[in-house]
Structure formats: structure tokens, C-alpha cells
Scaffold this active site. Structure first.
Site, PDB file in Angstrom:
ATOM      1  N   ASP A   1       0.156 -12.751   7.242  1.00  0.00           N
ATOM      2  CA  ASP A   1      -1.245 -12.513   6.892  1.00  0.00           C
ATOM      3  C   ASP A   1      -2.120 -12.986   8.059  1.00  0.00           C
ATOM      4  OD1 ASP A   1      -3.866 -13.332   5.967  1.00  0.00           O
ATOM      5  OD2 ASP A   1      -3.134 -12.984   3.937  1.00  0.00           O
ATOM      6  N   GLY A   2      -2.926 -12.071   8.601  1.00  0.00           N
ATOM      7  CA  GLY A   2      -3.740 -12.390   9.788  1.00  0.00           C
ATOM      8  C   GLY A   2      -4.684 -13.561   9.559  1.00  0.00           C
TER       9      GLY A   2
ATOM     10  N   GLN B   1       0.819  -1.213   0.000  1.00  0.00           N
ATOM     11  CA  GLN B   1       0.000   0.000   0.000  1.00  0.00           C
ATOM     12  C   GLN B   1       0.853   1.264   0.000  1.00  0.00           C
ATOM     13  OE1 GLN B   1      -2.171  -0.683   3.646  1.00  0.00           O
ATOM     14  NE2 GLN B   1      -0.303  -1.342   4.677  1.00  0.00           N
TER      15      GLN B   1
ATOM     16  N   ASP C   1      -7.644  -5.128  14.531  1.00  0.00           N
ATOM     17  CA  ASP C   1      -7.353  -3.702  14.337  1.00  0.00           C
ATOM     18  C   ASP C   1      -6.942  -3.505  12.886  1.00  0.00           C
ATOM     19  OD1 ASP C   1      -6.586  -1.104  14.490  1.00  0.00           O
ATOM     20  OD2 ASP C   1      -4.903  -1.420  15.852  1.00  0.00           O
ATOM     21  N   CYS C   2      -7.909  -3.709  12.002  1.00  0.00           N
ATOM     22  CA  CYS C   2      -7.568  -3.737  10.575  1.00  0.00           C
ATOM     23  C   CYS C   2      -8.017  -2.459   9.884  1.00  0.00           C
ATOM     24  CB  CYS C   2      -8.266  -4.933   9.921  1.00  0.00           C
ATOM     25  SG  CYS C   2     -10.040  -4.880  10.088  1.00  0.00           S
ATOM     26  N   SER C   3      -7.569  -2.302   8.642  1.00  0.00           N
ATOM     27  CA  SER C   3      -8.056  -1.178   7.842  1.00  0.00           C
ATOM     28  C   SER C   3      -9.386  -1.554   7.194  1.00  0.00           C
ATOM     29  CB  SER C   3      -7.005  -0.767   6.810  1.00  0.00           C
ATOM     30  OG  SER C   3      -6.367  -1.893   6.292  1.00  0.00           O
ATOM     31  N   ASP C   4      -9.959  -0.621   6.442  1.00  0.00           N
ATOM     32  CA  ASP C   4     -11.238  -0.902   5.776  1.00  0.00           C
ATOM     33  C   ASP C   4     -11.048  -2.066   4.805  1.00  0.00           C
ATOM     34  OD1 ASP C   4     -12.116   1.450   7.046  1.00  0.00           O
ATOM     35  OD2 ASP C   4     -11.362   2.662   5.383  1.00  0.00           O
TER      36      ASP C   4
ATOM     37  N   HIS D   1      -8.187   3.387  19.965  1.00  0.00           N
ATOM     38  CA  HIS D   1      -7.526   2.239  20.606  1.00  0.00           C
ATOM     39  C   HIS D   1      -8.134   1.890  21.961  1.00  0.00           C
ATOM     40  CE1 HIS D   1      -4.238   3.512  17.715  1.00  0.00           C
ATOM     41  NE2 HIS D   1      -4.520   2.275  17.374  1.00  0.00           N
TER      42      HIS D   1
ATOM     43  N   ASP E   1       0.583   0.116  14.149  1.00  0.00           N
ATOM     44  CA  ASP E   1       1.059   1.377  14.750  1.00  0.00           C
ATOM     45  C   ASP E   1       1.384   1.223  16.235  1.00  0.00           C
ATOM     46  OD1 ASP E   1      -1.469   1.632  16.158  1.00  0.00           O
ATOM     47  OD2 ASP E   1      -2.332   2.338  14.280  1.00  0.00           O
TER      48      ASP E   1
HETATM   49  N1  SPD Z   1     -11.296   3.973   8.048  1.00  0.00           N
HETATM   50  C1  SPD Z   1     -10.187   3.594   8.835  1.00  0.00           C
HETATM   51  C2  SPD Z   1     -10.357   2.350   9.611  1.00  0.00           C
HETATM   52  C3  SPD Z   1      -9.061   1.995  10.234  1.00  0.00           C
HETATM   53  C4  SPD Z   1      -9.162   1.177  11.427  1.00  0.00           C
HETATM   54  N2  SPD Z   1      -7.870   0.803  11.917  1.00  0.00           N
HETATM   55  C5  SPD Z   1      -7.044   1.876  12.292  1.00  0.00           C
HETATM   56  C6  SPD Z   1      -5.726   1.429  12.810  1.00  0.00           C
HETATM   57  C7  SPD Z   1      -5.364   2.110  14.068  1.00  0.00           C
HETATM   58  N3  SPD Z   1      -4.551   1.289  14.886  1.00  0.00           N
END
Ligand code: SPD
Length: 283
Positions: free
Chosen positions: A139-140, A32, A158-161, A63, A87
Site C-alpha cells: 500500500d503506497g 478490482q 501514478d495512481c488511479s482516480d 507518462h 503498468d
Molecule cells: N482516470 C484515470 C486516471 C488514471 C491515472 N493513472 C493511469 C495509470 C497509467 N500508468
């Protein structure tokens, strides 16, 4: 990189959510695009593939909400799995509990960890040096699949979209595997997107967890830099949850170290489901 401040925006459904500041880093990892910006108000902030992940000013909104409702609700919390969380903020909050003996943090992108340790040092803080924390670059989804039954007391997602490489973390089969590797009284906690700006995926997560686990509950609060600001976290277990009524003893100790989360905050946040979400879940 230039020292001239600029707007960096997350574009989302004909809106944009921006931060004005100096771009300190812009690079592509294997997975990314990674941007670090420094702004007067939010301090340093991390963007991945055009989406805001965290900022030094507002990260605690996120968090503390992911970690404390989960860890306070379980008696045994020795083994924790964090999926994502590169992070360091989620690990930092978990390590506040002396009962936590081991955390496996499974992050797919080692660049996110490197960049966070360099630019967002305060966020992970001493967590990075804590012997209880083990980092795995993996990979989780695959990690969960290869893990033995009943291995973890809590799994924190704690993932991204949803994206090409994180889609699996939102599937029924992933939740099923998580249930398998949780201890009998264990708990799963996941960021469950926004009931406003990500309504479809939000509903999908809630329905899937309800189907897979005996008990699931959702809390709502704010993450100022995320699209629409309103965000959610969902908790699921094979034990009956009662998260709007947390055990007050442990809460009282932990809340002293928190900027956002406390007993009343949790009680209210689990009663905030918007009507339109209730209706869709019941339809
Ligand atoms: N739209 C953002 C969603 C992100 C969620 N995870 C954020 C990581 C922070 N540790």
C-alpha cells in the site's frame, strides 16, 4: 473470452468513453476488476474497475508528462519512488536518466503488474529487467508512512482516480508525509485528474499541494482515452519551481526519446490553466 469485438465503456457523469475491440482478459483481482481490450486504433488498453488507465497508442501523453517535468527540474535524481504505476510506463520514462540509481515502485495490486507484463509488454519494455527498478507489492500510503525522512529525490504518484483503496493518496496527511520523505530539493509529481471531468478533486489536489509545499505548479495536456480528454499533472517542492521555463540542456537530450514531451510543449502546458480553475483557486 470471445473473439467478437464489442464496446467497452467508461461511464462518467452521464457520458461514456468507449473503445471497440476484442476483450482479451476480464478478471477480478483482490482489489478490482481488470480488463484488457485490443482495438484497431488504440492497440491494447487496460481498464481497472471501469476506468481507462492506459493504452499502447496514447500512454505517452500521460507518462511523459508525469515524469519529465519533474526529473528535469531537479539536479540530484538518484532515488525515485513511484506509487502505483503497475503498468511500467512511469518507470520506463524515469530509467531514461542515467543519474537514476534506484527506483522503488510500490503497487498495491500485483495482478496489475502481472497483466501488464503479459499483455502490455511494450509499455514497461526493458524497465522490468532493469536492475535499478525494485517492485514492492504494498500500500503506497503505508509505504510512505514507514519511510525515513529525506529518502527520495522524487516521488511520482501514478495512481488511479480516488476510490476506496486509493483515497488516502489524495489527502493532506499523505502529502505531508511525502514532503517529509523527500530530500530538501526533491519534487513530488502527481497525476491531478481532469479540470473538466473531475473538477472537484482536481481543485482539491491543487489546493492541498499549495498549502503543504512552498511551491506548486500544474500542467495541462491531453490523454485521449480519459473522460473529457483534458488531463493535468501537478508538481510540488520546497524549492521554488519554474516549470514553464525548464533547463533546456537536459530537455534537449531527453526530448529526442519522447513522442509527446519537448521543451516548447512543457513551456506551453504550464501556462494552460483554464480561467474557471484560476478563479476557483483564488476564491
Ligand atoms: N482516470 C484515470 C486516471 C488514471 C491515472 N493513472 C493511469 C495509470 C497509467 N500508468
Amino acid at each position: 473470452m470471445t473473439d467478437t469485438p464489442t464496446w467497452v465503456d467508461e461511464y462518467h457523469k452521464s457520458s461514456r468513453f468507449g473503445i471497440y475491440g476484442k476483450v482479451l482478459l476480464k478478471k477480478n483481482s483482490k482489489y478490482q476488476e481488470i480488463i484488457i481490450i485490443e482495438s484497431d486504433y488504440y492497440g491494447k488498453a487496460l481498464m481497472l474497475d471501469g476506468c481507462w488507465m492506459t493504452s499502447l497508442r496514447d500512454e505517452k501523453y500521460y507518462h511523459e508528462c508525469l515524469v519529465h517535468p519533474a526529473l528535469n527540474s531537479i539536479e540530484k535524481k538518484s532515488h525515485i519512488l513511484i506509487i502505483g504505476g503497475g503498468d511500467g510506463g512511469t518507470a520506463r520514462e524515469c530509467l531514461k536518466y542515467s543519474q537514476v540509481e534506484k527506483i522503488d515502485l510500490v503497487e498495491i495490486d500485483d495482478e496489475v503488474i502481472k497483466v501488464s507484463k503479459t499483455f502490455l509488454k511494450e509499455l514497461g519494455g526493458s524497465a522490468w529487467r532493469d536492475k535499478r527498478l525494485t517492485i514492492h507489492i504494498a500500500d503506497g500510503g503505508k509505504w510512505v508512512e514507514k519511510t525515513k525522512d529525506n529518502s527520495y529525490d522524487a516521488i511520482l504518484i501514478d495512481c488511479s482516480d480516488p476510490s476506496e483503496f486509493s483515497n488516502f493518496l489524495f489527502t493532506d496527511s499523505f502529502y505531508k508525509e511525502c514532503k517529509r520523505i523527500l530530500t530538501k530539493k526533491g519534487i513530488l509529481a502527481t497525476q491531478s485528474e481532469s479540470p473538466e471531468s473531475f473538477k472537484n478533486i482536481h481543485i482539491h489536489i491543487l489546493k492541498s499541494l499549495k498549502k503543504e509545499f512552498k511551491s506548486s505548479e500544474t500542467m495541462y495536456s491531453f490523454v485521449p482515452i480519459y473522460p473529457s480528454g483534458i488531463w493535468s499533472w501537478t508538481f510540488a517542492s520546497e524549492e521554488e519551481l519554474n516549470l514553464s521555463n525548464p533547463h533546456s540542456e537536459e530537455v534537449t537530450i531527453i526530448e529526442k526519446s519522447c513522442d509527446i514531451w519537448n521543451l516548447n510543449f512543457q513551456k506551453a502546458a504550464f501556462k494552460m490553466m483554464p480561467n474557471k480553475i484560476i478563479r476557483e483557486l483564488n476564491s
